[in-house]
Design a protein around this motif. Structure first.
Motif, PDB file in Angstrom:
ATOM      1  N   ILE A   1       4.700   3.293  14.405  1.00  0.00           N
ATOM      2  CA  ILE A   1       4.150   5.099  13.742  1.00  0.00           C
ATOM      3  C   ILE A   1       4.737   6.266  12.985  1.00  0.00           C
ATOM      4  N   THR A   2       4.183   6.842  12.197  1.00  0.00           N
ATOM      5  CA  THR A   2       5.743   8.246  11.062  1.00  0.00           C
ATOM      6  C   THR A   2       4.618   8.398  11.351  1.00  0.00           C
ATOM      7  N   HIS A   3       2.839   8.955  11.284  1.00  0.00           N
ATOM      8  CA  HIS A   3       2.075   9.904  11.208  1.00  0.00           C
ATOM      9  C   HIS A   3       0.648   9.691  12.442  1.00  0.00           C
ATOM     10  N   TYR A   4       0.273  10.847  12.155  1.00  0.00           N
ATOM     11  CA  TYR A   4      -0.637  10.306  13.474  1.00  0.00           C
ATOM     12  C   TYR A   4      -1.804  11.644  12.546  1.00  0.00           C
ATOM     13  N   LEU A   5      -3.417  11.531  12.611  1.00  0.00           N
ATOM     14  CA  LEU A   5      -4.766  12.606  12.047  1.00  0.00           C
ATOM     15  C   LEU A   5      -5.608  12.175  13.398  1.00  0.00           C
ATOM     16  N   GLU A   6      -5.717  13.216  13.970  1.00  0.00           N
ATOM     17  CA  GLU A   6      -7.156  13.706  14.913  1.00  0.00           C
ATOM     18  C   GLU A   6      -8.172  13.358  14.500  1.00  0.00           C
ATOM     19  N   LYS A   7      -9.396  12.221  15.408  1.00  0.00           N
ATOM     20  CA  LYS A   7     -10.478  11.871  14.826  1.00  0.00           C
ATOM     21  C   LYS A   7     -10.947  13.415  15.178  1.00  0.00           C
ATOM     22  N   PRO A   8     -11.813  13.349  15.144  1.00  0.00           N
ATOM     23  CA  PRO A   8     -12.839  13.173  13.795  1.00  0.00           C
ATOM     24  C   PRO A   8     -11.726  13.603  12.412  1.00  0.00           C
ATOM     25  N   VAL A   9     -11.644  13.178  11.188  1.00  0.00           N
ATOM     26  CA  VAL A   9     -11.366  13.630   9.670  1.00  0.00           C
ATOM     27  C   VAL A   9     -11.719  13.757   9.127  1.00  0.00           C
TER      28      VAL A   9
ATOM     29  N   PHE B   1       0.631  -1.199   0.165  1.00  0.00           N
ATOM     30  CA  PHE B   1      -0.124   0.042  -0.018  1.00  0.00           C
ATOM     31  C   PHE B   1       0.759   1.237  -0.011  1.00  0.00           C
ATOM     32  N   ASP B   2      -0.177   2.606  -0.450  1.00  0.00           N
ATOM     33  CA  ASP B   2       0.911   3.521  -0.371  1.00  0.00           C
ATOM     34  C   ASP B   2       0.707   4.267   1.220  1.00  0.00           C
ATOM     35  N   LEU B   3      -0.558   3.817   0.737  1.00  0.00           N
ATOM     36  CA  LEU B   3      -0.381   4.617   2.700  1.00  0.00           C
ATOM     37  C   LEU B   3      -0.973   3.077   3.380  1.00  0.00           C
ATOM     38  N   LEU B   4      -0.840   3.694   5.073  1.00  0.00           N
ATOM     39  CA  LEU B   4      -1.329   2.845   6.166  1.00  0.00           C
ATOM     40  C   LEU B   4      -2.128   3.534   6.646  1.00  0.00           C
ATOM     41  N   LEU B   5      -4.003   3.951   7.223  1.00  0.00           N
ATOM     42  CA  LEU B   5      -4.053   4.372   8.115  1.00  0.00           C
ATOM     43  C   LEU B   5      -5.179   3.331   9.074  1.00  0.00           C
ATOM     44  N   LEU B   6      -4.712   3.554  10.387  1.00  0.00           N
ATOM     45  CA  LEU B   6      -4.762   2.554  11.191  1.00  0.00           C
ATOM     46  C   LEU B   6      -5.419   3.275  12.486  1.00  0.00           C
ATOM     47  N   ASP B   7      -7.087   2.628  12.872  1.00  0.00           N
ATOM     48  CA  ASP B   7      -7.117   3.365  14.170  1.00  0.00           C
ATOM     49  C   ASP B   7      -6.581   3.054  15.268  1.00  0.00           C
ATOM     50  N   GLU B   8      -6.559   3.547  16.778  1.00  0.00           N
ATOM     51  CA  GLU B   8      -5.204   2.901  17.429  1.00  0.00           C
ATOM     52  C   GLU B   8      -6.283   1.347  18.180  1.00  0.00           C
ATOM     53  N   ARG B   9      -7.324   2.318  19.086  1.00  0.00           N
ATOM     54  CA  ARG B   9      -8.271   1.443  19.798  1.00  0.00           C
ATOM     55  C   ARG B   9      -8.477   0.165  18.993  1.00  0.00           C
ATOM     56  N   MET B  10      -8.615  -0.549  18.072  1.00  0.00           N
ATOM     57  CA  MET B  10      -8.869  -2.003  17.305  1.00  0.00           C
ATOM     58  C   MET B  10      -9.030  -2.991  18.621  1.00  0.00           C
TER      59      MET B  10
ATOM     60  N   ASP C   1       9.439  -6.966   8.646  1.00  0.00           N
ATOM     61  CA  ASP C   1      10.403  -6.771   7.439  1.00  0.00           C
ATOM     62  C   ASP C   1       9.741  -7.305   5.924  1.00  0.00           C
ATOM     63  N   GLY C   2       8.638  -6.819   6.324  1.00  0.00           N
ATOM     64  CA  GLY C   2       7.619  -7.435   4.366  1.00  0.00           C
ATOM     65  C   GLY C   2       7.186  -6.136   4.215  1.00  0.00           C
ATOM     66  N   VAL C   3       6.143  -6.141   3.059  1.00  0.00           N
ATOM     67  CA  VAL C   3       5.804  -5.786   1.932  1.00  0.00           C
ATOM     68  C   VAL C   3       6.417  -4.240   2.537  1.00  0.00           C
ATOM     69  N   ASN C   4       5.316  -4.216   3.409  1.00  0.00           N
ATOM     70  CA  ASN C   4       4.748  -2.660   3.881  1.00  0.00           C
ATOM     71  C   ASN C   4       5.799  -1.716   4.910  1.00  0.00           C
ATOM     72  N   ARG C   5       6.951  -2.833   5.049  1.00  0.00           N
ATOM     73  CA  ARG C   5       7.579  -1.575   6.657  1.00  0.00           C
ATOM     74  C   ARG C   5       7.909  -0.418   6.463  1.00  0.00           C
ATOM     75  N   LEU C   6       8.079   0.287   4.921  1.00  0.00           N
ATOM     76  CA  LEU C   6       8.631   1.400   5.145  1.00  0.00           C
ATOM     77  C   LEU C   6       7.623   1.821   4.739  1.00  0.00           C
ATOM     78  N   THR C   7       6.757   1.606   4.213  1.00  0.00           N
ATOM     79  CA  THR C   7       5.215   2.166   4.168  1.00  0.00           C
ATOM     80  C   THR C   7       4.791   3.747   5.188  1.00  0.00           C
ATOM     81  N   PRO C   8       4.097   4.455   4.982  1.00  0.00           N
ATOM     82  CA  PRO C   8       3.580   5.880   6.676  1.00  0.00           C
ATOM     83  C   PRO C   8       2.756   4.677   6.782  1.00  0.00           C
ATOM     84  N   LYS C   9       3.056   4.778   8.138  1.00  0.00           N
ATOM     85  CA  LYS C   9       1.638   4.469   9.210  1.00  0.00           C
ATOM     86  C   LYS C   9       1.004   5.630   9.033  1.00  0.00           C
TER      87      LYS C   9
END
Length: 329
Positions: free
Chosen positions: A307-315, A254-263, A279-287
């Motif tokens: 985690i490399t970036h964060y967006l505050e909810k609600p987005v 993926f180009d980006l992974l958008l991950l809710d924290e509390r799942m 060390d898989g296909v998304n090791r370096l993908t922005p998380k």
């Protein structure tokens, strides 16, 4: 009751409403000097609306043809300054009583951008954009690395030949927002920030859609985020728990992974941690963490786990659009 408000959007909406109801024909000019695309603030929306309305009305009592609104970042507080017409002296001013959470840094162009207009209404704001903005705007095309032409959406310019060196942006009244024949990726609505032009330039250069994994256990939130991203031209794959998100990210890049924290299953930061360790296909993908957490120590814990970036909810759609610019090369 206090809620989290995207303050820059809130200012736009209140200003548009006040101008719509005002008896004077005032042209708005919004300048964003915060250095960020997003400014989240915890407040009572009704009280904030009342304060902004009073501040704008104060400036409008003096203004005759133009209102310049400048938002600035003052030690993490948001400062709002209003200028009437061509006056250099501030007509009205206020600062948030509490700190604002800024995110999504604006990368300003190093070279000048020529800004032109085809209508008298749009022309009235050009001098203000050039004099107040942090963006290097100029009216001289030969001195610019990029040329922008602002046109009224009502103008019939479809058959005109436009140079490939010029980016055309339509300016449209907010009342046309639901008109599919006008609304497209080249349209900005009154009032708009100077930095929205930079955002649009970057968006126009996107060669192919981003492929994004969105993981969120809240189905309404998941559906809303997916819809906003798809409207922005992205390909979206979804998961409603951390375990499923990890499995998908182990199988496909993926180009980006958008991950809710509390799942359930795995927290978003734990998904990020395992992808890095494996060390898989998304090791370096922005998380990117989608979270309501705001405390510095809590955010630090997320980054420590991968985690490399964060967006505050609600987005919001604008927040997503501005955030995606840095990957849309």
């Amino acid at each position: 009751m206090k809620v989290k408000v995207e303050l820059l959007e809130f200012i736009q909406c209140v200003l548009a409403k006040v101008l719509q109801q005002h008896d004077k024909k005032i042209t708005p000019c919004l300048i964003n000097k915060t250095g960020f695309y997003s400014a989240v603030y915890q407040c009572n929306p009704s009280y904030m609306h009342q304060q902004l309305n009073e501040l704008i009305q104060q400036a409008l009592s003096i203004a005759q043809h133009q209102l310049v609104v400048v938002v600035n970042n003052k030690n993490k507080y948001l400062e709002l300054s209003l200028f009437a017409d061509d006056r250099n002296q501030v007509t009205a001013k206020c600062t948030t009583p509490e700190k604002v959470i800024y995110s999504q840094v604006i990368k300003l162009p190093e070279q000048s951008i020529s800004i032109q207009a085809t209508s008298p209404q749009v022309n009235t704001i050009l001098n203000s954009f050039i004099s107040h903005s942090m963006v290097h705007f100029t009216s001289l095309m030969e001195q610019a690395s990029h040329c922008i032409s602002l046109i009224d959406a009502n103008d019939i310019v479809k058959n005109e030949t436009v140079s490939s060196d010029v980016t055309t942006i339509q300016i449209c009244e907010i009342s046309y927002a639901l008109n599919p024949t006008i609304l497209d990726a080249s349209t900005l609505f009154w009032p708009f920030y100077d930095t929205d032009i930079i955002n649009m330039i970057n968006t126009k250069t996107t060669p192919e859609p981003l492929c994004i994994l969105v993981a969120d256990d809240s189905i309404p939130s998941l559906i809303a985020t997916q819809a906003m991203l798809e409207k922005l031209g992205c390909k979206v794959v979804t998961a409603n728990d951390g375990t499923r998100a990890l499995a998908l990210a182990q199988q496909q890049h993926f180009d980006l992974l958008l991950l809710d924290e509390r799942m359930p299953g795995l927290y978003g930061s734990d998904v990020a941690k395992q992808l890095i360790e494996q060390d898989g296909v998304n090791r370096l993908t922005p998380k990117v963490s989608l979270t309501g957490l705001t405390e510095p120590d809590e955010i630090k814990q997320l980054f420590n786990k991968g985690i490399t970036h964060y967006l505050e909810k609600p987005v919001t759609k604008l927040a997503l659009e501005n955030f995606l610019v840095q990957w849309q090369k």
